[in-house]
Design a protein around this motif. Structure first.
Motif: not given
Length: 94
Positions: A42-57, A75-84
């Motif tokens: 989308d030209g913002t430079g913030e559309s594709h991310f990788t999350v590396e997470i370790v949690a008890d959950a 969920a909201e960010l995935l609908r509105e701001k995150i493409h991948a």
């Protein structure tokens, strides 16, 4: 820009995951530069991310259940701001 994201979307991803899952380890990596000019950029430079997470959950949870927990928190960010979003979710000790 590749690496730990410092932009507003990356910061929001981190804040939401910390609040929802209280991770022991969390890295939010902005992959957007690798996708510049591709579909979903989308030209913002913030559309594709990788999350590396370790949690008890994630203890006793399947890979799909872990991804659903992360996706639910974002969920909201995935609908509105995150493409991948690539998710690497582990329980402590894995």
């Amino acid at each position: 820009m590749t690496g730990e994201s410092k932009g507003p979307v990356g910061q929001e991803i981190e804040a939401r995951l910390r609040a929802a899952l209280n991770p022991q380890r969390l890295a939010v990596i902005n992959d957007s530069a690798s996708h510049r000019g591709h579909m979903g950029d989308d030209g913002t430079g913030e559309s594709h991310f990788t999350v590396e997470i370790v949690a008890d959950a994630f203890v006793g949870q399947s890979r799909v259940a872990r991804q659903r927990l992360v996706n639910g928190a974002l969920a909201e960010l995935l609908r509105e701001k995150i493409h991948a979003l690539a998710i690497k979710a582990k329980a402590p000790g894995e």
